[in-house]
Write a protein that holds these residues in place. Structure first.
Motif, PDB file in Angstrom:
ATOM      1  N   THR A   1      -5.852 -15.350  -1.648  1.00 41.27           N
ATOM      2  CA  THR A   1      -6.861 -14.382  -1.667  1.00 41.27           C
ATOM      3  C   THR A   1      -6.874 -13.630  -0.362  1.00 41.27           C
ATOM      4  N   TYR A   2      -7.048 -11.887  -1.106  1.00 41.52           N
ATOM      5  CA  TYR A   2      -6.404 -10.582  -0.215  1.00 41.52           C
ATOM      6  C   TYR A   2      -7.536  -9.751   0.454  1.00 41.52           C
ATOM      7  N   THR A   3      -8.039  -9.798   1.636  1.00 41.79           N
ATOM      8  CA  THR A   3      -8.668  -9.305   2.248  1.00 41.79           C
ATOM      9  C   THR A   3      -7.898  -7.380   2.600  1.00 41.79           C
ATOM     10  N   ARG A   4      -9.075  -6.623   2.282  1.00 44.52           N
ATOM     11  CA  ARG A   4      -8.516  -4.995   2.640  1.00 44.52           C
ATOM     12  C   ARG A   4      -9.500  -4.241   3.517  1.00 44.52           C
ATOM     13  N   ARG A   5      -9.327  -3.426   4.519  1.00 44.83           N
ATOM     14  CA  ARG A   5     -10.107  -3.054   4.705  1.00 44.83           C
ATOM     15  C   ARG A   5      -9.360  -1.783   5.989  1.00 44.83           C
ATOM     16  N   THR A   6      -9.902  -0.453   6.073  1.00 45.92           N
ATOM     17  CA  THR A   6      -9.584   0.226   7.085  1.00 45.92           C
ATOM     18  C   THR A   6     -10.260   0.183   8.087  1.00 45.92           C
ATOM     19  N   VAL A   7      -9.857   0.228   8.681  1.00 49.76           N
ATOM     20  CA  VAL A   7     -10.424   0.352  10.853  1.00 49.76           C
ATOM     21  C   VAL A   7     -10.295   1.939  11.044  1.00 49.76           C
ATOM     22  N   ASP A   8     -11.109   2.556  12.238  1.00 46.99           N
ATOM     23  CA  ASP A   8     -11.234   3.203  12.603  1.00 46.99           C
ATOM     24  C   ASP A   8      -9.811   3.118  14.128  1.00 46.99           C
ATOM     25  N   LEU A   9      -9.075   4.154  14.445  1.00 49.21           N
ATOM     26  CA  LEU A   9      -8.509   4.028  15.796  1.00 49.21           C
ATOM     27  C   LEU A   9      -8.358   4.532  16.815  1.00 49.21           C
ATOM     28  N   PHE A  10      -8.147   4.349  17.955  1.00 48.32           N
ATOM     29  CA  PHE A  10      -8.633   5.315  19.252  1.00 48.32           C
ATOM     30  C   PHE A  10      -7.635   5.278  20.478  1.00 48.32           C
ATOM     31  N   LEU A  11      -8.280   5.963  21.719  1.00 45.00           N
ATOM     32  CA  LEU A  11      -6.954   5.791  22.405  1.00 45.00           C
ATOM     33  C   LEU A  11      -5.581   6.602  22.168  1.00 45.00           C
TER      34      LEU A  11
ATOM     35  N   VAL B   1      -5.409   2.534   9.338  1.00 51.24           N
ATOM     36  CA  VAL B   1      -4.413   1.724   9.077  1.00 51.24           C
ATOM     37  C   VAL B   1      -5.245   0.871   8.712  1.00 51.24           C
ATOM     38  N   ASP B   2      -5.054   0.428   6.972  1.00 50.19           N
ATOM     39  CA  ASP B   2      -5.073  -0.781   6.553  1.00 50.19           C
ATOM     40  C   ASP B   2      -5.496  -1.703   6.959  1.00 50.19           C
ATOM     41  N   VAL B   3      -5.796  -3.085   6.167  1.00 47.12           N
ATOM     42  CA  VAL B   3      -5.371  -4.902   6.843  1.00 47.12           C
ATOM     43  C   VAL B   3      -5.322  -4.973   5.126  1.00 47.12           C
ATOM     44  N   LEU B   4      -4.955  -6.222   5.060  1.00 42.49           N
ATOM     45  CA  LEU B   4      -4.233  -7.380   3.732  1.00 42.49           C
ATOM     46  C   LEU B   4      -4.555  -8.228   4.748  1.00 42.49           C
ATOM     47  N   GLU B   5      -5.135  -9.262   4.506  1.00 43.95           N
ATOM     48  CA  GLU B   5      -5.373 -10.703   4.936  1.00 43.95           C
ATOM     49  C   GLU B   5      -4.594 -11.441   3.366  1.00 43.95           C
ATOM     50  N   THR B   6      -3.521 -12.690   3.672  1.00 40.80           N
ATOM     51  CA  THR B   6      -3.487 -13.384   3.113  1.00 40.80           C
ATOM     52  C   THR B   6      -2.972 -15.142   4.200  1.00 40.80           C
ATOM     53  N   ARG B   7      -3.287 -15.841   2.750  1.00 37.38           N
ATOM     54  CA  ARG B   7      -2.810 -17.566   3.682  1.00 37.38           C
ATOM     55  C   ARG B   7      -1.688 -17.855   4.837  1.00 37.38           C
ATOM     56  N   GLY B   8      -0.703 -16.828   4.103  1.00 44.18           N
ATOM     57  CA  GLY B   8       0.641 -16.819   5.396  1.00 44.18           C
ATOM     58  C   GLY B   8       0.861 -15.668   6.300  1.00 44.18           C
ATOM     59  N   SER B   9       0.159 -14.214   5.856  1.00 42.89           N
ATOM     60  CA  SER B   9      -0.159 -13.459   6.716  1.00 42.89           C
ATOM     61  C   SER B   9      -0.871 -12.567   7.093  1.00 42.89           C
ATOM     62  N   VAL B  10      -1.432 -11.687   7.714  1.00 41.03           N
ATOM     63  CA  VAL B  10      -1.891 -10.317   7.392  1.00 41.03           C
ATOM     64  C   VAL B  10      -0.754  -9.102   7.322  1.00 41.03           C
ATOM     65  N   VAL B  11      -1.069  -8.182   7.173  1.00 39.43           N
ATOM     66  CA  VAL B  11      -0.614  -6.957   6.907  1.00 39.43           C
ATOM     67  C   VAL B  11      -1.005  -5.815   6.602  1.00 39.43           C
ATOM     68  N   LEU B  12      -0.185  -4.643   7.818  1.00 40.72           N
ATOM     69  CA  LEU B  12      -0.649  -3.413   8.165  1.00 40.72           C
ATOM     70  C   LEU B  12      -0.308  -2.343   7.522  1.00 40.72           C
ATOM     71  N   SER B  13      -1.043  -1.796   6.707  1.00 40.26           N
ATOM     72  CA  SER B  13      -0.598  -0.042   6.344  1.00 40.26           C
ATOM     73  C   SER B  13      -0.684   1.046   7.433  1.00 40.26           C
ATOM     74  N   GLY B  14      -0.226   2.025   8.130  1.00 37.80           N
ATOM     75  CA  GLY B  14      -0.830   2.713   8.621  1.00 37.80           C
ATOM     76  C   GLY B  14      -0.099   3.745   7.900  1.00 37.80           C
TER      77      GLY B  14
END
Length: 301
Positions: free
Chosen positions: A3-13, A234-247
């Motif tokens: 199962t995959y979940t993908r989001r884009t998150v905003d950045l700061f600092l 950064v985009d986020v992809l979650e699986t059962r075994g990992s969390v993959v971040l795409s900058g």
């Protein structure tokens, strides 16, 4: 079935590193305009990385090692007592009075709450000191008068662990500043190669792990961009075994932007706690690990 979940998150600092890193982020302009990132491109790469790591020998090796994901420094009680001391710590400005111990001959032991343990070489106190004192000795400063070997608890990919730490005595404080006295375990060779040699507006490497929330439901990483582009995302992809971040870097109207490299820290919320899932960089195909920029990022927050 994964199962995959993908989001884009905003950045700061924003953490500007200055002209010394000129050209370190190639091709950060001249691509699609900000907001037009082709999501399918990063998602496809993230899926490849997740599938390569999930259940791999490299993942099994990773999970047997010591990989901190929390703060490597614990401040003295009631730190800091003045604005000058706060500025000194934020800038890494320290003065050393006295001698620091050498590394002990015996290895240090990492001990997890479930009874697992691991031995690793202990850093000399000088090396640990230099990873905290990164700003010279001019201006307001904190004074270290000595150090002794003790221990502290740090968050790791395998849960909280008790590890050796150097306890630095600070003039004016009754309790020490603690800094982990170990390097993390060697990262295993990845089961997948990097996406390419040159970052683009579609995919760029991350610059390190800042830390994870205590409940494991968010992670903070740093991502790079140029001084005149639309900033990183950064985009986020979650699986059962990992969390993959795409900058990646958002576009700019002003053409290529390679005058300097800036870092931004981003806190990424997860659908469920990170736990023992691997945190992976889609660009490099490798785990996102803490590096020396981590401590700089914390000081800038």
């Amino acid at each position: 079935m994964r199962t995959y979940t993908r989001r884009t998150v905003d950045l700061f600092l924003v953490l500007a590193l200055g002209a010394a890193t000129a050209g370190a982020l190639a091709g950060c302009g001249g691509g699609p305009r900000a907001g037009s990132h082709p999501a399918h491109a990063s998602e496809a790469r993230a899926r490849e990385v997740a599938e390569a790591w999930d259940g791999s020998d490299a993942a099994r090796v990773w999970r047997t090692g010591y990989h901190p994901v929390g703060d490597l420094v614990q401040l003295p009680d009631h730190a800091f007592g003045s604005d000058a001391d706060k500025r000194a710590y934020s800038s890494g400005t320290f003065v050393l009075e006295g001698e620091l111990p050498d590394a002990p001959r015996e290895p240090g032991r990492v001990e997890w709450e479930n009874g697992d343990s691991l031995t690793l070489p202990v850093l000399a106190a000088r090396r640990a000191y230099e990873r905290v004192a990164r700003g010279g000795d001019e201006g307001p400063h904190l004074t270290v008068t000595g150090a002794r070997l003790g221990e502290m608890t740090v968050a790791t990919t395998r849960g909280p662990a008790t590890v050796p730490a150097w306890l630095f005595t600070l003039k004016g404080y009754d309790t020490p500043l603690r800094r982990v006295a170990l390097d993390s375990s060697k990262t295993p060779g990845p089961p997948i190669g990097a996406a390419g040699e040159v970052p683009t507006d579609q995919l760029a490497p991350l610059h390190g792990l800042v830390g994870t929330a205590r409940d494991g439901r968010s992670v903070t990483v740093t991502a790079g961009h140029g001084s005149c582009d639309g900033g990183p995302a950064v985009d986020v992809l979650e699986t059962r075994g990992s969390v993959v971040l795409s900058g990646y870097v958002k576009g700019t109207d002003d053409g290529p932007c390679t005058s300097d490299l800036r870092l931004k820290a981003v806190t990424v919320k997860l659908d469920r706690p990170l736990g023992d899932r691997l945190l992976l960089d889609a660009f490099t195909g490798r785990p996102v690990t803490a590096d020396e920029r981590k401590e700089d990022a914390q000081k800038g927050s």
